[in-house]
Design a protein around this motif. Structure first.
Motif, PDB file in Angstrom:
ATOM      1  N   ARG A  23       0.829  -1.205   0.000  1.00  0.00           N
ATOM      2  CA  ARG A  23       0.000   0.000   0.000  1.00  0.00           C
ATOM      3  C   ARG A  23       0.867   1.260   0.000  1.00  0.00           C
ATOM      4  NH1 ARG A  23      -3.848  -2.362   4.743  1.00  0.00           N
ATOM      5  NH2 ARG A  23      -5.378  -3.468   3.449  1.00  0.00           N
ATOM      6  N   TRP A  24       1.923   1.237   0.789  1.00  0.00           N
ATOM      7  CA  TRP A  24       2.796   2.401   0.900  1.00  0.00           C
ATOM      8  C   TRP A  24       3.470   2.701  -0.432  1.00  0.00           C
ATOM      9  CZ3 TRP A  24       7.969   3.570   0.361  1.00  0.00           C
ATOM     10  CH2 TRP A  24       8.420   4.738   0.977  1.00  0.00           C
ATOM     11  N   LEU A  25       3.962   1.660  -1.078  1.00  0.00           N
ATOM     12  CA  LEU A  25       4.627   1.839  -2.364  1.00  0.00           C
ATOM     13  C   LEU A  25       3.650   2.322  -3.425  1.00  0.00           C
ATOM     14  CD1 LEU A  25       6.745  -1.408  -2.168  1.00  0.00           C
ATOM     15  CD2 LEU A  25       7.712   0.884  -2.316  1.00  0.00           C
ATOM     16  N   ALA A  26       2.471   1.710  -3.466  1.00  0.00           N
ATOM     17  CA  ALA A  26       1.473   2.101  -4.467  1.00  0.00           C
ATOM     18  C   ALA A  26       1.045   3.546  -4.294  1.00  0.00           C
ATOM     19  CB  ALA A  26       0.268   1.170  -4.388  1.00  0.00           C
ATOM     20  N   HIS A  69       0.896 -13.191 -14.859  1.00  0.00           N
ATOM     21  CA  HIS A  69       2.067 -12.816 -15.656  1.00  0.00           C
ATOM     22  C   HIS A  69       2.996 -11.854 -14.914  1.00  0.00           C
ATOM     23  CE1 HIS A  69      -0.720 -14.301 -18.810  1.00  0.00           C
ATOM     24  NE2 HIS A  69       0.403 -14.778 -19.325  1.00  0.00           N
ATOM     25  N   GLY A  70       3.163 -12.108 -13.632  1.00  0.00           N
ATOM     26  CA  GLY A  70       4.176 -11.383 -12.889  1.00  0.00           C
ATOM     27  C   GLY A  70       4.013  -9.883 -12.903  1.00  0.00           C
ATOM     28  N   TRP A  71       5.107  -9.189 -13.240  1.00  0.00           N
ATOM     29  CA  TRP A  71       5.101  -7.728 -13.152  1.00  0.00           C
ATOM     30  C   TRP A  71       4.156  -7.078 -14.142  1.00  0.00           C
ATOM     31  CZ3 TRP A  71       6.489  -5.040 -17.486  1.00  0.00           C
ATOM     32  CH2 TRP A  71       7.292  -5.687 -18.433  1.00  0.00           C
ATOM     33  N   HIS A  72       3.683  -7.823 -15.135  1.00  0.00           N
ATOM     34  CA  HIS A  72       2.728  -7.259 -16.091  1.00  0.00           C
ATOM     35  C   HIS A  72       1.403  -6.908 -15.412  1.00  0.00           C
ATOM     36  CE1 HIS A  72       5.078  -8.007 -19.761  1.00  0.00           C
ATOM     37  NE2 HIS A  72       5.474  -9.111 -19.166  1.00  0.00           N
ATOM     38  N   SER A  73       1.129  -7.497 -14.244  1.00  0.00           N
ATOM     39  CA  SER A  73      -0.123  -7.211 -13.542  1.00  0.00           C
ATOM     40  C   SER A  73       0.042  -6.142 -12.472  1.00  0.00           C
ATOM     41  CB  SER A  73      -0.677  -8.486 -12.892  1.00  0.00           C
ATOM     42  OG  SER A  73       0.204  -8.940 -11.874  1.00  0.00           O
ATOM     43  N   ALA A  74       1.222  -5.557 -12.357  1.00  0.00           N
ATOM     44  CA  ALA A  74       1.485  -4.595 -11.283  1.00  0.00           C
ATOM     45  C   ALA A  74       0.505  -3.419 -11.344  1.00  0.00           C
ATOM     46  CB  ALA A  74       2.922  -4.082 -11.380  1.00  0.00           C
ATOM     47  N   THR A  75       0.104  -2.944 -10.169  1.00  0.00           N
ATOM     48  CA  THR A  75      -0.920  -1.906 -10.090  1.00  0.00           C
ATOM     49  C   THR A  75      -0.656  -0.982  -8.898  1.00  0.00           C
ATOM     50  OG1 THR A  75      -3.314  -1.525  -9.934  1.00  0.00           O
ATOM     51  CG2 THR A  75      -2.423  -3.320  -8.622  1.00  0.00           C
ATOM     52  N   THR A  76      -1.263   0.191  -8.952  1.00  0.00           N
ATOM     53  CA  THR A  76      -1.277   1.100  -7.793  1.00  0.00           C
ATOM     54  C   THR A  76      -2.685   1.202  -7.213  1.00  0.00           C
ATOM     55  OG1 THR A  76      -1.617   3.012  -9.253  1.00  0.00           O
ATOM     56  CG2 THR A  76       0.663   2.478  -8.664  1.00  0.00           C
ATOM     57  N   ASP A  77      -3.615   0.391  -7.701  1.00  0.00           N
ATOM     58  CA  ASP A  77      -5.003   0.409  -7.247  1.00  0.00           C
ATOM     59  C   ASP A  77      -5.082  -0.179  -5.831  1.00  0.00           C
ATOM     60  OD1 ASP A  77      -7.745  -0.400  -6.749  1.00  0.00           O
ATOM     61  OD2 ASP A  77      -8.128  -0.139  -8.878  1.00  0.00           O
ATOM     62  N   GLN A  78      -5.414   0.675  -4.866  1.00  0.00           N
ATOM     63  CA  GLN A  78      -5.420   0.228  -3.472  1.00  0.00           C
ATOM     64  C   GLN A  78      -6.488  -0.832  -3.216  1.00  0.00           C
ATOM     65  OE1 GLN A  78      -3.287   0.929  -1.133  1.00  0.00           O
ATOM     66  NE2 GLN A  78      -2.197   2.734  -1.866  1.00  0.00           N
ATOM     67  N   THR A  79      -7.603  -0.762  -3.914  1.00  0.00           N
ATOM     68  CA  THR A  79      -8.657  -1.771  -3.732  1.00  0.00           C
ATOM     69  C   THR A  79      -8.177  -3.135  -4.172  1.00  0.00           C
ATOM     70  OG1 THR A  79     -10.393  -0.102  -4.037  1.00  0.00           O
ATOM     71  CG2 THR A  79     -11.014  -2.414  -4.327  1.00  0.00           C
ATOM     72  N   ILE A  81      -5.077  -4.123  -4.423  1.00  0.00           N
ATOM     73  CA  ILE A  81      -4.002  -4.550  -3.523  1.00  0.00           C
ATOM     74  C   ILE A  81      -4.588  -5.162  -2.256  1.00  0.00           C
ATOM     75  CG2 ILE A  81      -2.122  -3.692  -2.059  1.00  0.00           C
ATOM     76  CD1 ILE A  81      -1.591  -1.635  -4.335  1.00  0.00           C
ATOM     77  N   THR A  82      -5.619  -4.523  -1.702  1.00  0.00           N
ATOM     78  CA  THR A  82      -6.273  -5.067  -0.503  1.00  0.00           C
ATOM     79  C   THR A  82      -6.857  -6.443  -0.789  1.00  0.00           C
ATOM     80  OG1 THR A  82      -6.784  -2.852   0.328  1.00  0.00           O
ATOM     81  CG2 THR A  82      -8.102  -4.677   1.187  1.00  0.00           C
ATOM     82  N   GLN A  83      -7.523  -6.597  -1.929  1.00  0.00           N
ATOM     83  CA  GLN A  83      -8.129  -7.880  -2.282  1.00  0.00           C
ATOM     84  C   GLN A  83      -7.072  -8.962  -2.450  1.00  0.00           C
ATOM     85  OE1 GLN A  83     -10.391  -7.060  -5.821  1.00  0.00           O
ATOM     86  NE2 GLN A  83     -12.013  -5.949  -4.730  1.00  0.00           N
ATOM     87  N   TRP A  84      -5.985  -8.629  -3.124  1.00  0.00           N
ATOM     88  CA  TRP A  84      -4.949  -9.633  -3.377  1.00  0.00           C
ATOM     89  C   TRP A  84      -4.324 -10.123  -2.081  1.00  0.00           C
ATOM     90  CZ3 TRP A  84      -1.967  -6.913  -7.985  1.00  0.00           C
ATOM     91  CH2 TRP A  84      -2.774  -6.958  -9.131  1.00  0.00           C
ATOM     92  N   TRP A  85      -3.973  -9.200  -1.181  1.00  0.00           N
ATOM     93  CA  TRP A  85      -3.300  -9.611   0.039  1.00  0.00           C
ATOM     94  C   TRP A  85      -4.267 -10.149   1.097  1.00  0.00           C
ATOM     95  CZ3 TRP A  85      -0.362  -6.929  -3.330  1.00  0.00           C
ATOM     96  CH2 TRP A  85       0.986  -7.296  -3.428  1.00  0.00           C
ATOM     97  N   GLU A  86      -5.550  -9.829   0.991  1.00  0.00           N
ATOM     98  CA  GLU A  86      -6.528 -10.507   1.840  1.00  0.00           C
ATOM     99  C   GLU A  86      -6.679 -11.960   1.402  1.00  0.00           C
ATOM    100  OE1 GLU A  86     -10.151  -8.287   1.681  1.00  0.00           O
ATOM    101  OE2 GLU A  86      -9.600  -6.964   3.349  1.00  0.00           O
TER     102      GLU A  86
END
Length: 368
Positions: A23-26, A69-79, A81-86
């Motif tokens: 979250r901090w990085l995004a 696909h690894g880094w191809h899916s990288a995002t700054t979307d906080q929602t 990010i929350t879903q993925w790590w939950e």
């Protein structure tokens, strides 16, 4: 002149929890993606993508809010990010360096034989009178490079984010202040593009492990945390002297060639062919590489990647393809199939591209 040994002026600080780091990085505009729990490789693709080989750009998972696909899916979307790590709190955090405009110096401390002094600092001859006793790692070659340029050692740069790795290495994070300049990634063991021995560059087409990530012992990977050093938590702008060194060592695309003077018809060089015929020859090779994703072992992956890169090198040398774009195609395919061995993939690609370039592959010869 002698090589100074590494000095640890700071003990690694405790790292944040992975989701907090993500979250901090995004929030600072750095796109993140999940890493497999306990690993420093991207989280596995969805079942459909594992069973059906396809380029990352054609993946429907991204539009559906799934990592793939690894880094191809990288995002700054906080929602997201929350879903993925939950879904998996033990995910590590990767940062896509290209989209984040990051240039990271990955300093290795591997136990391996020291190469000939001509390979320690590519392009910089090291006289015999320079005492290299004690040189053993990327810390030493980076310090040597800085000493040659009369600049501070980046490993001791307290003004930028530095992250200690479980293996004893160091990641030195910098922001690219000129995003129009696309720095390419490289490995310090490469004989073609390298800044210094055992100093990798993570930039376009690569990712970096974020602080807060924890790895378990697996193969050559050591157990431990990626921990920030000192008090600085922000990447500083890439120092100008390092930018110049990256340009000197081939980490930037060459400048466009000046316009050719008008020539008589008899002396005029033939116009380069379009890329379509060359891509038609290369794509079947790329498909065989990506198809290896469904076969973890026994797929002759190395042979197929070597053959594809060798062919690509010949096509580039003949002027049919752009080298930078072609290398990206090869690395994307290789990292999709074997995301756990990025460094080895790039070593194979660089070596085969160089070998293939010695024998230009002229397409007209294949049709006559």
């Amino acid at each position: 002149m002698s090589v100074q040994q590494r000095s640890d002026e700071h003990r690694p600080a405790a790292g944040p929890a992975p989701v907090q780091a993500a979250r901090w990085l995004a929030a600072r505009g750095l796109p993140v993606h999940p890493l497999a729990p306990g690993r420093k490789t991207p989280a596995a693709n969805c079942t459909d993508c594992r069973d059906r080989s396809h380029p990352p750009a054609d993946c429907h998972c991204h539009a559906a809010g799934r990592w793939c696909h690894g880094w191809h899916s990288a995002t700054t979307d906080q929602t997201l990010i929350t879903q993925w790590w939950e879904h998996e709190p033990a995910f590590g955090v990767g940062v896509a360096c290209g989209p984040a405009d990051l240039v990271v110096l990955d300093v290795d401390a591997h136990t391996t034989g020291v190469p000939d002094r001509g390979r320690l600092l590519p392009g910089i001859p090291i006289p015999d009178q320079v005492n290299l006793a004690g040189l053993a790692s990327g810390y030493d070659t980076l310090a040597l490079l800085a000493a040659y340029r009369r600049r501070p050692d980046p490993a001791n740069d307290t003004g930028t984010l530095r992250v200690a790795t479980p293996s004893g290495g160091l990641h030195i994070w910098y922001r690219n202040p000129h995003p129009t300049v696309r720095y390419r990634s490289s490995t310090g063991s490469s004989t073609k593009t390298a800044l210094a021995w055992q100093v990798d560059i993570r930039a376009h087409g690569s990712y970096i492990v974020a602080p807060g990530t924890r790895t378990a012992a697996h193969g050559t990977t050591r157990a431990g945390h990626y921990r920030p050093l000192g008090s600085c938590r922000e990447p500083a702008p890439l120092p100008g002297w390092l930018a110049a060194e990256l340009t000197r060592t081939g980490h930037t695309p060459p400048p466009p060639a000046p316009p050719r003077a008008r020539q008589h018809h008899a002396d005029r060089a033939p116009a380069p062919r379009g890329a379509e015929p060359a891509l038609a020859l290369l794509h079947p090779h790329l498909d065989t590489i990506t198809a290896c994703a469904t076969t973890p072992e026994g797929a002759a992956f190395t042979e197929k990647l070597n053959r594809a890169a060798y062919t690509a090198g010949g096509l580039c040398a003949a002027g049919h393809l752009d080298t930078d774009h072609t290398r990206t195609l090869l690395t994307d395919a290789a990292h999709h199939a074997r995301p756990h061995q990025i460094r080895r993939n790039e070593t194979i690609i660089d070596a085969a591209l160089t070998a293939g370039a010695r024998r230009p592959l002229h397409l007209k010869d294949r049709h006559e």
